[in-house]
Write a protein that holds these residues in place. Structure first.
Motif, PDB file in Angstrom:
ATOM      1  N   ARG A  68       4.101  14.543   6.142  1.00 26.62           N
ATOM      2  CA  ARG A  68       5.399  14.265   5.660  1.00 26.62           C
ATOM      3  C   ARG A  68       6.481  15.160   6.367  1.00 26.62           C
ATOM      4  O   ARG A  68       5.940  16.359   7.056  1.00 26.62           O
ATOM      5  N   GLN A  93       2.243  -1.548  -1.678  1.00 24.05           N
ATOM      6  CA  GLN A  93       3.303  -1.390  -2.704  1.00 24.05           C
ATOM      7  C   GLN A  93       3.047   0.140  -3.588  1.00 24.05           C
ATOM      8  O   GLN A  93       3.996   1.066  -3.602  1.00 24.05           O
ATOM      9  N   GLN A 126       3.449   2.868  -1.032  1.00 25.56           N
ATOM     10  CA  GLN A 126       4.688   3.103  -0.602  1.00 25.56           C
ATOM     11  C   GLN A 126       5.523   3.908  -1.711  1.00 25.56           C
ATOM     12  O   GLN A 126       6.397   4.908  -1.367  1.00 25.56           O
ATOM     13  N   GLN A 127       5.308   3.690  -2.903  1.00 24.20           N
ATOM     14  CA  GLN A 127       5.838   4.219  -4.043  1.00 24.20           C
ATOM     15  C   GLN A 127       5.547   5.848  -3.942  1.00 24.20           C
ATOM     16  O   GLN A 127       6.536   6.783  -4.337  1.00 24.20           O
ATOM     17  N   VAL A 139       4.454   7.561  -1.383  1.00 17.03           N
ATOM     18  CA  VAL A 139       5.036   8.248  -0.557  1.00 17.03           C
ATOM     19  C   VAL A 139       6.701   8.616  -0.792  1.00 17.03           C
ATOM     20  O   VAL A 139       7.060   9.997  -0.329  1.00 17.03           O
ATOM     21  N   ALA A 140       7.074   7.768  -1.212  1.00 19.92           N
ATOM     22  CA  ALA A 140       8.767   8.093  -1.716  1.00 19.92           C
ATOM     23  C   ALA A 140       8.675   9.142  -2.596  1.00 19.92           C
ATOM     24  O   ALA A 140       9.732   9.766  -2.604  1.00 19.92           O
ATOM     25  N   ARG A 196       7.107   1.538   9.356  1.00 17.97           N
ATOM     26  CA  ARG A 196       7.823   1.282   8.213  1.00 17.97           C
ATOM     27  C   ARG A 196       7.360   2.555   7.141  1.00 17.97           C
ATOM     28  O   ARG A 196       7.965   3.155   6.209  1.00 17.97           O
ATOM     29  N   ALA A 197       5.970   2.971   7.336  1.00 15.15           N
ATOM     30  CA  ALA A 197       5.639   4.169   6.779  1.00 15.15           C
ATOM     31  C   ALA A 197       6.375   5.453   6.929  1.00 15.15           C
ATOM     32  O   ALA A 197       6.839   6.317   6.294  1.00 15.15           O
ATOM     33  N   GLN A 207       9.598   5.517   8.052  1.00 14.05           N
ATOM     34  CA  GLN A 207      10.826   5.294   7.322  1.00 14.05           C
ATOM     35  C   GLN A 207      10.594   5.523   5.785  1.00 14.05           C
ATOM     36  O   GLN A 207      11.841   5.817   5.366  1.00 14.05           O
ATOM     37  N   THR A 208       9.644   5.295   5.392  1.00 16.07           N
ATOM     38  CA  THR A 208       9.399   5.342   3.878  1.00 16.07           C
ATOM     39  C   THR A 208       9.412   6.912   3.419  1.00 16.07           C
ATOM     40  O   THR A 208      10.082   7.347   2.121  1.00 16.07           O
TER      41      THR A 208
END
Length: 456
Positions: A121, A172, A175-176, A178-179, A199-200, A202-203
């Motif tokens: 991260r 999904q 991704q959530q 990670v955000a 994409r990961a 950018q997440t």
């Protein structure tokens, strides 16, 4: 008498039949020799990258009418594909190097390499894998094989299962989380060219202007000593993005390989030709199937590799592929010699049988000649006599051949000579009589005498 002289025609028909059978056998042999070699390929279900590549090659091989063709066998995954190879249900299989590699197969080509690495991260102070102790790691594309790789990596860095919290879920859900900042790192086993990693990255939300970082398995070479099923792959600078540049410098990390393997019993010549076709057909396929760009030939430098290469593939890679005559020269030479000996034996056998069994026995031919002498005596026209003479000459010729094949028995030769002499005398006397009759006027005909001057 006509029915008794059918043997020459029968002999001709047998000869024609023999020639036709020989032509049919040659044609059948040629069809078997030149027909394409169909190889059964076991690969995971439809939709996977590996199967798309195999299907593209299958279509290209058919389109080019190549000497090798594919027949696809869909399986449940790499382990099932390897099992099909072990049981002899497949000639080729697409397998994963760390999942049940078949013992009776060797590598032809590497379809793709999947790199194993971590994305940390933004703002993380984790600079080495040992720093994951007490952290939470998310498994992207969690499978038993990928979880096993993560365990082996952590074990190499003396991290127990309790030292690192592992979390997996649907894309999904991942991704959530990670955000929401619930992960310290994400673990990937994926081809470098896939967009999943970008994409990961950018997440991950930026923290104080900082972006997510890349944490490779830097000690990959050391891991290969304990885990030879692994490989290494280089992640070049900027592979995961140019803004920011990630990685900032090229790094090497651990990898697993998806391999096309061939049965060890498969001919080296077939595998060598297959390897050549994989390379030469690639430019035709790459536009519709970009994944074929990842195909690579294995290195042949390590002759004692724990994941061995097929000798046929090695021969092509090292430029030692044998030509047609190098492979089959001895067989061709032996075949020519055997064919020559067989031809000589058949000729001798045919000659022996011909001597032993005359098409028409000589006693039958002599009987025919006696009948023809009787026909000569009964002939009443010169034209009929000429026809009988032609037939008698043919019978005499056949009679002489039959007598010769028997070795010229003196008694039979004397009988033949007597009949021929009698035929000639009878012909001469009959012809003379018929000619004399043709010159005499018919009986009862009136002859006109010329008159003189006196009118008498």
């Amino acid at each position: 008498m006509e029915a008794r002289h059918t043997s020459p025609m029968r002999r001709k028909l047998k000869t024609i039949a023999t020639v036709l059978v020989a032509i049919a056998l040659v044609a059948a042999g040629a069809a078997l020799w030149f027909r394409p070699t169909v190889l059964r390929v076991a690969a995971r279900p439809l939709g996977s990258s590996d199967v798309r590549v195999i299907i593209s090659y299958l279509q290209a091989l058919q389109r080019e009418r190549a000497d090798i063709r594919f027949r696809l066998i869909l399986t449940e995954g790499p382990a099932d594909s390897a099992a099909r190879m072990e049981t002899g249900e497949a000639d080729l299989a697409v397998v994963r190097s760390d999942v049940a590699m078949p013992t009776k197969a060797s590598t032809v080509a590497i379809l793709r390499r999947e790199a194993a690495f971590f994305i940390t991260r933004p703002g993380s102070e984790i600079t080495e894998i040992g720093g994951l102790k007490g952290k939470t790691v998310g498994l992207v594309r969690s499978t038993p094989a990928n979880e096993r790789i993560l365990s082996q990596i952590l074990d190499h860095y003396d991290l127990s299962p309790h030292d690192v919290t592992r979390v997996s879920g649907t894309p999904q859900e991942m991704q959530q989380q990670v955000a929401d900042g619930k992960f310290d790192a994400l673990f990937f086993v994926t081809p470098i060219s896939e967009q999943l990693t970008r994409r990961a990255i950018q997440t991950f939300p930026k923290i104080d202007g900082q972006y997510a970082g890349l944490l490779p398995v830097a000690e990959a070479e050391a891991l290969l000593v304990d885990y030879p099923q692994f490989d290494t792959v280089e992640i070049v600078r900027g592979a995961f993005g140019a803004n920011p540049v990630l990685p900032e410098a090229s790094v090497t990390t651990l990898a697993v390989t998806h391999r096309l393997v061939a049965d060890n019993n498969l001919s080296d010549a077939v595998v060598s030709e297959l390897t050549r076709l994989l390379v030469t057909l690639r430019p035709q396929i790459v536009r519709d199937t970009p994944a074929v760009n990842q195909l690579d030939l294995p290195s042949t430098e390590d002759k004692a590799a724990r994941l061995p290469n097929h000798p046929g593939a090695v021969a092509f890679i090292d430029g030692e592929t044998k030509t047609f005559f190098e492979r089959y020269g001895d067989h061709i030479y032996i075949g020519i010699m055997a064919f020559s000996l067989l031809g000589s034996a058949l000729a001798a056998l045919f000659s022996s049988l011909s001597r032993r069994a005359d098409p028409v026995p000589s006693d039958v031919l002599m009987s025919d000649l006696v009948l023809e002498i009787e026909r000569v005596r009964e002939a009443d026209h010169l034209a009929s006599l000429d026809m009988i003479e032609d037939e008698a000459d043919a019978t005499i010729a056949r009679l002489l051949r039959a007598a010769t094949k028997k070795g010229g028995d003196s008694g039979e030769v004397a009988a033949v000579a007597l009949l021929v002499s009698e035929l000639r005398h009878t012909l001469a006397r009959k012809r003379e009589a018929l000619q004399k009759n043709a010159q005499q006027p018919p009986a009862g005909a009136v002859t006109m005498l010329p008159t003189g001057p006196s009118g008498v």
